[in-house]
Design a protein around this motif. Structure first.
Motif, PDB file in Angstrom:
ATOM      1  N   LYS A  15    -114.316 -16.001  19.292  1.00 60.22           N
ATOM      2  CA  LYS A  15    -114.500 -17.327  19.984  1.00 60.22           C
ATOM      3  C   LYS A  15    -114.291 -17.383  21.537  1.00 60.22           C
ATOM      4  N   PRO A  16    -115.048 -17.907  22.208  1.00 63.40           N
ATOM      5  CA  PRO A  16    -114.854 -18.164  23.750  1.00 63.40           C
ATOM      6  C   PRO A  16    -113.570 -18.728  24.232  1.00 63.40           C
ATOM      7  N   ILE A  17    -112.762 -18.216  25.209  1.00 65.98           N
ATOM      8  CA  ILE A  17    -111.647 -18.958  25.741  1.00 65.98           C
ATOM      9  C   ILE A  17    -112.200 -19.529  27.380  1.00 65.98           C
ATOM     10  N   PRO A  18    -112.274 -20.753  27.259  1.00 66.34           N
ATOM     11  CA  PRO A  18    -112.860 -21.001  28.676  1.00 66.34           C
ATOM     12  C   PRO A  18    -112.226 -20.413  29.975  1.00 66.34           C
ATOM     13  N   LYS A  19    -112.872 -20.151  30.989  1.00 66.95           N
ATOM     14  CA  LYS A  19    -112.113 -19.849  32.126  1.00 66.95           C
ATOM     15  C   LYS A  19    -111.100 -20.857  32.722  1.00 66.95           C
TER      16      LYS A  19
END
Length: 170
Positions: A15-19
């Motif tokens: 899952k991506p974690i936003p910048k």
């Protein structure tokens, strides 16, 4: 700061974690008058932002506070409030202390497991619910009881579980 972090969760999905989450945490840390003795405070804030504390977030905090990753992980794993796994939007805590157990908490727990199709300690795929059992919440007069986030439900019957869940499924 990572552009985007891909976290491998226990179900092996990344899952991506936003910048932006990192930027928000960095702004918070930069706004502190001092970094000394602020680890738990920063961890609370980070968990509010990210929803949980994966290893890369812990290492980010360690670098920003000038402490070891082992120290950060030691605090995260010591305190039960912190979690390294994503939690659902709604955390369902079913009290399984003696009074609640005697009055049928196990049947309530089974009903939640059946309705949500997850086991204790798991989170639904849509991250809406996490199901936990807790030993005692100190409200034995309301046994059996559940707590969903901050809302307490006392004298719960298994047949009420579906109605309780419907309150959160809009």
């Amino acid at each position: 700061m990572p552009e985007e972090l891909r976290v491998k969760e226990k179900n092996n999905l990344e899952k991506p974690i936003p910048k932006e989450h990192y930027e928000k945490l960095e702004d918070y840390i930069d706004g502190l008058p001092s970094l000394e003795g602020r680890l738990i405070q920063v961890l609370h804030h980070a968990q509010d932002i990210f929803g949980y504390l994966p290893r890369d977030v812990q290492l980010f905090i360690a670098r920003r506070l000038g402490v070891t990753g082992a120290k950060v992980n030691g605090v995260v794993t010591f305190y039960t409030y912190f979690t390294e796994e994503p939690r659902g939007e709604y955390v369902i805590n079913v009290c399984t202390g003696t009074a609640c157990f005697v009055k049928g908490a196990n049947k309530i727990l089974e009903e939640f497991q059946e309705k949500l199709k997850i086991s204790v300690g798991d989170t639904t795929e849509d991250r809406k619910f996490t199901l936990k059992d807790v030993r005692c919440v100190g409200a034995c007069g309301l046994a059996p009881l559940i707590v969903i986030n901050d809302k307490v439900y006392g004298r719960v019957k298994p047949e009420e579980v579906e109605g309780i869940l419907s309150e959160y499924q809009q």
